[in-house]
Design a protein around this motif. Structure first.
Motif, mmCIF file in Angstrom:
data_model
loop_
_atom_site.group_PDB
_atom_site.id
_atom_site.type_symbol
_atom_site.label_atom_id
_atom_site.label_comp_id
_atom_site.label_asym_id
_atom_site.label_seq_id
_atom_site.Cartn_x
_atom_site.Cartn_y
_atom_site.Cartn_z
ATOM 1 N N SER A 72 -8.586 3.019 1.598
ATOM 2 C CA SER A 72 -8.290 4.321 2.242
ATOM 3 C C SER A 72 -6.751 5.032 2.228
ATOM 4 O O SER A 72 -6.662 6.296 2.166
ATOM 5 N N THR A 73 -5.982 4.079 2.401
ATOM 6 C CA THR A 73 -4.745 4.616 2.257
ATOM 7 C C THR A 73 -4.415 4.928 0.850
ATOM 8 O O THR A 73 -3.555 6.119 0.617
ATOM 9 N N ALA A 74 -4.867 4.045 -0.308
ATOM 10 C CA ALA A 74 -4.605 4.594 -1.430
ATOM 11 C C ALA A 74 -5.134 5.965 -2.019
ATOM 12 O O ALA A 74 -4.797 6.814 -2.683
ATOM 13 N N THR A 75 -6.221 6.161 -1.253
ATOM 14 C CA THR A 75 -7.010 7.363 -1.534
ATOM 15 C C THR A 75 -6.372 8.614 -0.953
ATOM 16 O O THR A 75 -6.010 9.631 -1.581
ATOM 17 N N SER A 76 -5.855 8.529 0.157
ATOM 18 C CA SER A 76 -4.988 9.492 0.759
ATOM 19 C C SER A 76 -3.672 9.719 0.084
ATOM 20 O O SER A 76 -3.234 10.797 -0.149
ATOM 21 N N ASN A 112 5.938 4.915 -1.576
ATOM 22 C CA ASN A 112 4.566 4.806 -0.839
ATOM 23 C C ASN A 112 4.863 3.535 0.083
ATOM 24 O O ASN A 112 4.955 2.499 -0.334
ATOM 25 N N ASP A 113 4.424 3.923 1.473
ATOM 26 C CA ASP A 113 4.286 2.805 2.532
ATOM 27 C C ASP A 113 2.935 2.755 2.986
ATOM 28 O O ASP A 113 2.440 3.774 3.344
ATOM 29 N N TYR A 114 2.184 1.435 3.220
ATOM 30 C CA TYR A 114 1.104 1.506 3.881
ATOM 31 C C TYR A 114 0.995 0.022 4.399
ATOM 32 O O TYR A 114 1.349 -0.709 3.832
ATOM 33 N N PRO A 115 0.249 -0.054 5.338
ATOM 34 C CA PRO A 115 -0.242 -1.468 6.245
ATOM 35 C C PRO A 115 -1.300 -1.966 5.376
ATOM 36 O O PRO A 115 -2.383 -1.336 5.029
ATOM 37 N N GLN A 116 -1.568 -3.168 5.686
ATOM 38 C CA GLN A 116 -2.736 -4.134 5.120
ATOM 39 C C GLN A 116 -2.698 -5.368 5.746
ATOM 40 O O GLN A 116 -1.664 -5.915 6.284
ATOM 41 N N ARG A 117 -4.034 -5.728 6.242
ATOM 42 C CA ARG A 117 -4.061 -7.185 6.847
ATOM 43 C C ARG A 117 -4.466 -8.243 5.464
ATOM 44 O O ARG A 117 -5.151 -7.877 4.638
ATOM 45 N N ALA A 118 -3.932 -9.464 5.814
ATOM 46 C CA ALA A 118 -4.127 -10.544 4.934
ATOM 47 C C ALA A 118 -5.434 -10.813 5.280
ATOM 48 O O ALA A 118 -6.018 -10.810 6.137
ATOM 49 N N ASP A 119 -6.151 -11.310 3.975
ATOM 50 C CA ASP A 119 -7.679 -11.637 4.143
ATOM 51 C C ASP A 119 -7.855 -13.149 4.641
ATOM 52 O O ASP A 119 -6.619 -13.888 4.984
ATOM 53 N N LYS A 120 -8.827 -13.828 4.849
ATOM 54 C CA LYS A 120 -9.037 -15.008 5.453
ATOM 55 C C LYS A 120 -8.490 -16.198 4.579
ATOM 56 O O LYS A 120 -8.089 -17.299 5.381
ATOM 57 N N LYS A 121 -7.922 -15.740 3.448
ATOM 58 C CA LYS A 121 -7.403 -16.906 2.645
ATOM 59 C C LYS A 121 -5.767 -16.547 2.703
ATOM 60 O O LYS A 121 -4.880 -17.470 1.911
ATOM 61 N N GLY A 122 -5.223 -15.748 3.593
ATOM 62 C CA GLY A 122 -3.865 -15.346 3.479
ATOM 63 C C GLY A 122 -3.411 -14.390 2.402
ATOM 64 O O GLY A 122 -2.082 -14.544 2.064
ATOM 65 N N ARG A 123 -4.249 -13.865 1.504
ATOM 66 C CA ARG A 123 -3.976 -13.147 0.498
ATOM 67 C C ARG A 123 -3.832 -11.427 0.804
ATOM 68 O O ARG A 123 -4.664 -11.077 1.644
ATOM 69 N N LEU A 124 -2.817 -10.980 0.180
ATOM 70 C CA LEU A 124 -2.908 -9.366 0.345
ATOM 71 C C LEU A 124 -3.492 -8.827 -1.230
ATOM 72 O O LEU A 124 -2.908 -9.649 -2.258
ATOM 73 N N THR A 125 -4.087 -7.710 -1.086
ATOM 74 C CA THR A 125 -4.516 -7.138 -2.609
ATOM 75 C C THR A 125 -3.918 -5.828 -2.418
ATOM 76 O O THR A 125 -4.637 -4.986 -1.554
ATOM 77 N N PHE A 126 -3.278 -5.136 -3.273
ATOM 78 C CA PHE A 126 -2.968 -3.652 -3.197
ATOM 79 C C PHE A 126 -2.624 -3.221 -4.862
ATOM 80 O O PHE A 126 -2.510 -3.865 -5.669
ATOM 81 N N THR A 127 -2.349 -1.678 -4.761
ATOM 82 C CA THR A 127 -2.347 -0.954 -5.964
ATOM 83 C C THR A 127 -1.073 -0.317 -5.675
ATOM 84 O O THR A 127 -0.479 -0.093 -4.706
ATOM 85 N N GLY A 128 -0.518 0.148 -6.898
ATOM 86 C CA GLY A 128 0.599 1.197 -7.128
ATOM 87 C C GLY A 128 1.002 1.675 -8.365
ATOM 88 O O GLY A 128 0.385 1.419 -9.370
ATOM 89 N N ARG A 129 1.977 2.467 -8.255
ATOM 90 C CA ARG A 129 2.163 3.165 -9.644
ATOM 91 C C ARG A 129 3.377 2.665 -10.272
ATOM 92 O O ARG A 129 4.498 2.324 -9.541
ATOM 93 N N LEU A 130 3.786 2.581 -11.520
ATOM 94 C CA LEU A 130 5.012 2.285 -12.324
ATOM 95 C C LEU A 130 5.416 3.622 -12.707
ATOM 96 O O LEU A 130 5.232 4.531 -12.193
ATOM 97 N N ALA A 131 6.393 3.428 -13.685
ATOM 98 C CA ALA A 131 7.088 4.691 -14.304
ATOM 99 C C ALA A 131 5.854 5.543 -15.082
ATOM 100 O O ALA A 131 4.700 4.976 -15.402
ATOM 101 N N ALA A 132 5.852 6.831 -15.194
ATOM 102 C CA ALA A 132 4.879 7.688 -15.746
ATOM 103 C C ALA A 132 4.718 7.106 -17.042
ATOM 104 O O ALA A 132 5.297 6.930 -17.588
ATOM 105 N N ALA A 133 3.223 6.995 -17.141
ATOM 106 C CA ALA A 133 2.946 6.849 -18.713
ATOM 107 C C ALA A 133 2.930 8.043 -19.591
ATOM 108 O O ALA A 133 2.295 9.070 -19.239
ATOM 109 N N MET A 134 3.477 7.995 -20.845
ATOM 110 C CA MET A 134 3.517 9.176 -21.571
ATOM 111 C C MET A 134 2.445 9.272 -22.576
ATOM 112 O O MET A 134 2.009 8.273 -22.775
ATOM 113 N N HIS A 135 1.809 10.297 -22.699
ATOM 114 C CA HIS A 135 0.666 10.600 -23.662
ATOM 115 C C HIS A 135 1.306 10.466 -24.967
ATOM 116 O O HIS A 135 2.282 10.603 -25.379
#
Length: 548
Positions: A527-531, A454-477
């Protein structure tokens, strides 16, 4: 049958410890009583730590009774003011062993006398039975790590002038206190510079009965401290200095233990013999990782205060020579190195001097040429580092990572730098970076893992930080019907690696106005994570407390 034998051995070891300490005086815990303070705080008063009582015991020694929300009760703390007054003091966090309390180091261990000529403020907090872990006692949870690593620093910052730079934060302890010191150092290698363990069990998985007995002395049920050592192995490793030894890279490490006997006696101290063997294994583990340390296997010594008073004095000598070396002409010190070694001291690989006329040279002293504290890029400036943890939420070198998972697992947060990182394990994650980026500039984030790219762009906040989400390996039930056929679900996928790459977007100029995303994902990421994922990126990860 096997468990019964282990418990018998563990109980015998604890009885040996009890007998050794009672020879030096009464248990201080028998005198620990805060009933004179009245009922424990309730309501709003119970939401924050606060001092309920304080006393001046000598020119340097202070005693406090502090209400701790993490523990849900009032506990004692003793503080030794610096023997050599400082405008801003370095701090030694000095921990007691099982069966002792916050008074023990000054009552039995001569801590006040030994630190008379040192610049350190010494804080000696209570630790209950000595698990240095989160302990479930009935409907309550005694969260000792939070008390020691969060509330105690806040208490020091509010009441004393102390230096919280990692180079001026030191950990040390005897027996279980040394276990706590080494574990906290492995959990927070970005906050401390020294960790010393005197006669300490550093590999819980090889001392399960002792840990279980100590937890039960605090009121916990059997096998509830870290769970079953087989089924809940990851919890044991997550609380093991041995299992997390890789995190100790770059710290000053001191280990010592007696032989379990005296020259004039053939009797064996089983507990001291056991921790001596653990010291050997821990030293071998550090050597295999190329981690510099000093290991002192004493030719004599029992599990008692005579030994620990000696060890504290020897360690303080090391600290004094380290500071003298740092403030002296290095070349003249190095010229004296050869003479010192011939006199029975040792010259550490980096050039700092360790001299102990009462003890042999350290058996193991290993050099790591890539030591992050003595050269190379600073981590705070984007230098690379790696970190092992069993926590679902952790902060390290300014990075905050939250992982949503079904089962406990050991996570490797690896090759971390401004260019990206890797994560192992199953579930999903949310990461907030330090301020390593240009505020308002757009960055391309690529998450590559077992579930795809998954690729998506993001702007750094005013403190120079990025905050993003993602998936690891599938979690087994969780398997509906446990058995041999499905028991592998507990570990499947935990070795899978997810890689994140961060790079400046081409032909992009910083935005005029930026949004602070200290507590939530940036609108672009949301918005990117939603899509991409089909739901709001805010809800990918539920913030969890660390499993300590």
């Amino acid at each position: 049958m096997r468990r019964s034998i282990l418990f018998a051995v563990g109980a015998r070891a604890i009885r040996s410890l009890t007998a050794a300490r009672s020879n030096r005086g009464r248990f201080p815990t028998l005198d620990q009583n805060s009933s004179f303070l009245g009922p424990e705080p309730r309501g709003k008063e119970a939401r924050k730590w606060h001092i309920r009582d304080k006393r001046k015991l000598s020119n340097r020694l202070r005693e406090f009774f502090i209400y701790s929300p993490a523990l849900g009760r009032t506990v004692g703390v003793r503080v030794l003011l610096p023997g050599i007054p400082q405008e801003v003091s370095p701090v030694i966090h000095l921990y007691h062993g099982g069966g002792d309390d916050f008074r023990s180091w000054t009552d039995f261990g001569a801590a006040e006398e030994l630190t008379l000529n040192s610049p350190y403020l010494v804080v000696m907090p209570d630790a209950g039975a000595g698990t240095y872990s989160r302990v479930a006692v009935g409907s309550e949870v005694h969260d000792w790590p939070t008390f020691h690593t969060k509330e105690i620093p806040e208490f020091l910052a509010k009441n004393f002038s102390v230096d919280f730079a990692p180079d001026n934060q030191l950990l040390a302890g005897l027996s279980m206190g040394g276990y706590g010191a080494m574990k906290y150092a492995a959990w927070h290698p970005d906050r401390y510079s020294w960790a010393a363990a005197f006669s300490s069990p550093l590999d819980p998985l090889s001392a399960v009965p002792a840990f279980d007995i100590i937890a039960m002395r605090e009121g916990a049920k059997s096998m509830t401290l870290f769970g079953d050592p087989v089924a809940d192995r990851n919890e044991w490793i997550a609380n093991s200095p041995y299992g997390l030894a890789e995190n100790l890279q770059g710290l000053h490490l001191w280990l010592s233990a007696g032989s379990g006997s005296l020259e004039e006696s053939k009797d064996r101290d089983l507990l001291e013999s056991m921790v001596n063997q653990q010291g050997e294994r821990f030293s071998a583990r550090l050597n295999s990782l190329g981690i510099r340390h000093s290991w002192f296997p004493r030719t004599t010594g029992l599990h008692n205060w005579i030994s620990w008073e000696r060890e504290l004095g020897a360690w303080l000598k090391t600290l004094r020579r380290q500071r003298d070396y740092a403030s002296s002409d290095h070349r003249s010190v190095e010229r004296r190195g050869g003479d010192l070694e011939r006199r029975g001291g040792s010259l550490e690989p980096s050039g700092s001097i360790v001299e102990d006329h009462d003890a042999p040279r350290p058996e193991s002293t290993t050099v790591n040429n890539s030591d992050r504290r003595r050269g190379g890029p600073r981590v705070a400036d984007g230098g690379e580092f790696s970190y092992l943890t069993g926590h679902a939420l952790f902060d390290i070198h300014g990075w905050r990572v939250e992982i949503s998972r079904r089962r406990a697992q050991i996570v490797c947060f690896g090759s971390v730098s401004a260019a990206g990182f890797s994560l192992t394990g199953t579930g999903s994650f949310r990461v907030r970076t330090p301020g390593l980026y240009e505020p308002g500039r757009r960055y391309d984030i690529s998450v590559v893992g077992p579930t795809g790219t998954n690729d998506y762009p993001q702007r750094a906040d005013k403190k120079g930080r990025l905050t993003f989400t993602g998936r690891l390996a599938a979690a087994m039930h969780d398997p509906i019907i446990p058995g041999k056929r499905t028991q592998h679900f507990t570990t499947v996928g935990q070795a899978e690696v997810t890689t994140v790459r961060i790079a400046s977007a081409k032909n992009d100029e910083p935005a005029v106005k930026t949004t602070d995303v200290s507590d939530s994902a940036h609108v672009d990421a949301k918005s990117t994570a939603t899509s991409v994922y089909g739901y709001n990126g805010h809800n990918i990860v539920t913030a969890l407390r660390p499993s300590e």
